[in-house]
Design a protein around this motif. Structure first.
Motif, PDB file in Angstrom:
ATOM      1  N   HIS A  76      -3.676   3.122  -5.552  1.00 54.09           N
ATOM      2  CA  HIS A  76      -3.558   3.269  -3.497  1.00 54.09           C
ATOM      3  C   HIS A  76      -5.023   3.379  -3.595  1.00 54.09           C
ATOM      4  N   GLN A 118     -10.564  -1.346   2.387  1.00 51.68           N
ATOM      5  CA  GLN A 118     -10.242  -1.681   3.407  1.00 51.68           C
ATOM      6  C   GLN A 118     -12.034  -0.819   4.015  1.00 51.68           C
ATOM      7  N   ASP A 162       2.116   1.672  -3.373  1.00 48.42           N
ATOM      8  CA  ASP A 162       1.282   2.282  -4.702  1.00 48.42           C
ATOM      9  C   ASP A 162       1.060   3.164  -3.937  1.00 48.42           C
ATOM     10  N   ALA A 190       0.700  -1.003   0.135  1.00 50.00           N
ATOM     11  CA  ALA A 190       0.168  -0.337  -0.431  1.00 50.00           C
ATOM     12  C   ALA A 190       0.916   1.321   0.065  1.00 50.00           C
ATOM     13  N   TYR A 213      -7.060   0.316  -2.657  1.00 50.09           N
ATOM     14  CA  TYR A 213      -6.969   0.213  -1.838  1.00 50.09           C
ATOM     15  C   TYR A 213      -7.299   0.649  -1.108  1.00 50.09           C
TER      16      TYR A 213
END
Length: 112
Positions: free
Chosen positions: A54, A61, A46, A43, A57
């Motif tokens: 990112h 999450q 990214d 992460a 990601y």
């Protein structure tokens, strides 16, 4: 035999390293600590080099932390078409077109 000894020692060393790494992987999977650390490192990479990765990601999450799926304000999706009885296409017998196939060629040959 002396010329094969260094090759044998190198093979044993490679096999030992592979066995050690395999054992380490089993322990890391069992404890579960390696997955979170690797995900955090990726992460960070990214975020620095691939901004869209990112952002996805962060969205993933956020989806993981949600308690229940959000319902649509319009309600459940329904098909705009009525659910009437469907026609069974396999029950319709197929008719042969006249004048197609080898039989029609034989007929043409006889007429000449």
């Amino acid at each position: 035999m002396a010329e094969f000894l260094p090759l044998l020692v190198m093979g044993a060393a490679i096999a030992g390293v592979l066995a050690l790494l395999t054992r380490l992987a089993v322990v890391a999977r069992r404890r579960g600590g390696a997955g979170a650390a690797m995900a955090a490192a990726m992460a960070a990479h990214d975020e620095a080099f691939r901004v869209t990765a990112h952002e996805s990601y962060v969205e993933i999450q956020a989806q993981v932390t949600r308690k229940a799926p959000l319902l649509s304000p319009e309600g459940a999706w329904r098909s705009p078409y009525p659910a009437g009885p469907r026609r069974d296409r396999t029950a319709v017998p197929r008719t042969r077109r006249r004048g197609s196939g080898l039989r029609s060629l034989r007929r043409l040959r006889r007429r000449r």
